[in-house]
Design a protein around this motif. Structure first.
Motif, short mmCIF file in Angstrom:
data_model
loop_
_atom_site.label_atom_id
_atom_site.label_comp_id
_atom_site.label_asym_id
_atom_site.label_seq_id
_atom_site.Cartn_x
_atom_site.Cartn_y
_atom_site.Cartn_z
N VAL A 118 -3.46 -8.45 -4.92
CA VAL A 118 -3.00 -6.64 -3.80
C VAL A 118 -3.47 -6.30 -2.61
N ALA A 119 -2.81 -6.36 -2.13
CA ALA A 119 -3.06 -6.17 -0.52
C ALA A 119 -2.14 -4.64 -0.75
N VAL A 120 -3.20 -3.55 0.15
CA VAL A 120 -2.61 -2.07 0.75
C VAL A 120 -2.51 -1.76 1.91
N GLY A 121 -1.88 -0.74 2.19
CA GLY A 121 -1.90 -0.45 3.54
C GLY A 121 -0.30 1.18 3.69
N SER A 122 0.12 0.63 5.22
CA SER A 122 0.49 2.29 5.19
C SER A 122 1.79 1.44 6.29
N ALA A 123 2.70 2.63 5.51
CA ALA A 123 4.10 2.25 6.27
C ALA A 123 5.24 2.99 6.27
N LEU A 124 5.42 3.30 7.44
CA LEU A 124 6.74 4.09 8.10
C LEU A 124 8.33 4.03 8.19
N PHE B 59 1.53 -3.80 -2.03
CA PHE B 59 2.05 -5.25 -2.73
C PHE B 59 0.95 -6.21 -3.57
N ARG B 60 1.76 -6.46 -4.35
CA ARG B 60 1.23 -8.00 -5.32
C ARG B 60 1.92 -9.02 -4.88
N LEU B 61 1.17 -9.67 -5.24
CA LEU B 61 1.89 -11.15 -4.33
C LEU B 61 1.59 -11.91 -6.10
N ASP C 238 6.74 -3.19 -10.37
CA ASP C 238 7.42 -2.18 -9.98
C ASP C 238 8.71 -2.64 -10.00
N GLY C 239 8.91 -4.34 -10.18
CA GLY C 239 10.14 -5.02 -10.40
C GLY C 239 10.43 -5.66 -9.24
N ASP C 240 10.04 -5.78 -7.81
CA ASP C 240 9.75 -5.68 -6.59
C ASP C 240 8.86 -6.65 -6.05
N GLY C 241 8.11 -6.18 -7.10
CA GLY C 241 6.13 -6.69 -5.24
C GLY C 241 5.28 -5.12 -4.77
N LEU C 242 6.92 -4.22 -5.19
CA LEU C 242 5.99 -3.42 -4.28
C LEU C 242 5.88 -2.00 -4.50
N ASP D 144 1.47 -3.66 -14.30
CA ASP D 144 2.39 -3.36 -14.17
C ASP D 144 2.91 -2.36 -12.54
N GLY D 145 1.95 -2.05 -12.09
CA GLY D 145 2.62 -0.98 -10.45
C GLY D 145 3.02 0.59 -11.33
#
Length: 450
Positions: free
Chosen positions: A241-247, A257-259, A271-275, A323-324
């Protein structure tokens, strides 16, 4: 991360050996640590600015601090120091410093301790010539560089490696997986856009060819201009699981994100798409930033960060199911935003989730170390500090109320250990040293406290 019962017992006994029973309130400085709960480590003449960016608690209770040390010529090196379990400086360890050949400077972001006692340090390297690249090094228990690390396809001497073919990249976080593999999270400029970066190495520090593209994964959500990852954790299933921020449309939001652990691909069961984006939006267009994550033994994911409110930036925590989906047992909707908001709030740097579910956020506010504790169901834990939060500085050690910054918090035998730097000014010249503090936390018996 929960220790084995044996490790917890050893640490608890070692702490008991240097202290007598006491019952100070939770969240206040532990007078039995260092000098009144505080300690600083100077690197001597020629080291003007230094900051601890990583904590590693050894099984016997001793504490490894690592960070960066800037010299008078502005060259920045990796620095290490060790404290005894009682917070006194362990002078037998010395003050090891290291700058890999071929680099002008390094900047340390985080560190993680392997079960064998080796320390993995990550950050950013300034190459000789243009360019910055994500950096990872490994040190032996005595503070010397591990020359058996990263021996294959390495642009540097063994012991450290930069992420090859990844200019303008940085590593912000590291986790040692139960398999022994090493995963880094950070960011990279790619096609003039900031992307999330996840790199996985094998236990020897060489690229894990089964992960993403030869060990390197580049992440960018759709319709996003810039993405930055700042923390990473492993799930009980071995996923990342990796976290951060996005614009997204000029609005910064949390990104989770879950990889898949097997190959680094997005986990579509999440959450359907890993994000899982989290846009708190207390105010229209308010930017929200996620900084830290922790995965609980049952697979739930805790995220900590800041949410922009009308009065400034507010500490916030979210909890997701594996599962998100939001875990509604946290404040009814899976998200708690504290009303303590300030424009001068510089940030949340780290988090510890205690064995009873309480969540401790640490960082700095208005130039002081800062810690805040939340109840498992949400809301501020008023049994901690002053109404759930505590500020403190190092004026008793430095002689002045300078600028102090906390970067890391860790469990130290049930008490809370914070590390960063303390900045003071003498003769108009600023000087920063490694700084550590320990807070009492006697309610958490399951974590090895008296």
């Amino acid at each position: 991360m929960l220790r084995t019962s044996l490790s917890a017992l050893v640490l608890s006994l070692s702490l008991a050996a240097v202290s007598t029973a006491h019952a100070a309130p939770d969240g206040f400085l532990d007078p039995l640590f260092g000098q009144g709960g505080l300690q600083k480590v100077a690197f001597g003449e020629g080291a003007d600015m230094s900051a601890a960016r990583g904590i590693a608690v050894l099984p016997d209770g001793r504490i490894l601090l690592t960070g960066f040390v800037q010299r008078e010529n502005n060259t920045t090196e990796i620095g290490l120091a060790r404290l005894r379990a009682d917070g006194q400086v362990d002078e037998s360890f010395g003050r090891p410093r290291y700058l890999p050949a071929g680099l002008e400077s390094v900047y340390v972001s985080a560190a993680a301790l392997q079960p064998d006692g080796k320390l993995v340090v990550v950050g950013e390297a300034d190459l000789i010539g243009p360019g910055k690249r994500a950096l990872v090094c490994r040190f032996l228990a005595n503070g010397s560089v591990d020359t058996g690390f990263a021996t294959i396809d390495n642009a540097l001497a063994p012991g450290c490696r930069v992420v090859e073919d990844a200019n303008d990249s940085t590593a912000a976080a590291v986790v040692i997986q139960r398999s022994g593999r090493i995963a880094l999270a950070g960011s990279i400029y790619y096609n003039n856009v900031l992307h999330g970066l996840v790199v996985r190495l094998d236990a020897s520090g060489n690229y894990d060819g089964d992960f993403a593209e030869s060990g390197v994964g580049i992440l960018l959500p759709a319709s996003t201009h810039d993405t930055e990852l700042v923390d990473i954790a492993e799930t009980p299933a071995g996923d990342l699981v990796a976290v951060g921020s996005a614009l997204v449309n000029s609005d910064a939001s949390w990104q989770v994100f879950r990889l898949r652990g097997a190959d680094g691909a997005p986990d579509t069961d999440f959450d359907g798409d890993g994000l899982r984006p989290i846009d708190i939006d207390q105010v229209a267009g308010g930017n929200d930033y996620a900084y830290v994550t922790s995965v609980l033994p049952d697979g739930r994911i805790v995220i900590g960060g800041l949410a922009r409110g009308s009065q400034g930036y507010c500490p916030a925590v979210a909890r997701l199911k594996p599962d998100g989906a939001f875990d509604n047992s946290l404040d009814g909707d899976g998200l708690y935003v504290d009303p303590f908001c300030a424009l001068a709030f510089d940030g949340i740097s780290d988090m510890v989730v205690q064995s009873d579910g309480r969540m401790v956020l640490a960082g700095d506010g208005d130039g002081d170390f800062f810690a805040m504790r939340f109840a498992p169901e949400g809301g501020r834990d008023v049994d901690f500090g002053q109404g759930g939060l505590i500020y403190f500085n190092f004026a008793s050690l430095t002689g002045m109320d300078g600028m102090d910054m906390s970067y890391r918090v860790a469990n130290h035998g049930g008490r809370l250990l914070l590390a960063g730097y303390t900045l003071s000014i003498a003769d108009d010249i600023p000087h920063a040293d490694f700084a550590a503090a320990r807070l009492d936390n006697d309610l958490i018996f399951a974590d090895g406290v008296e």
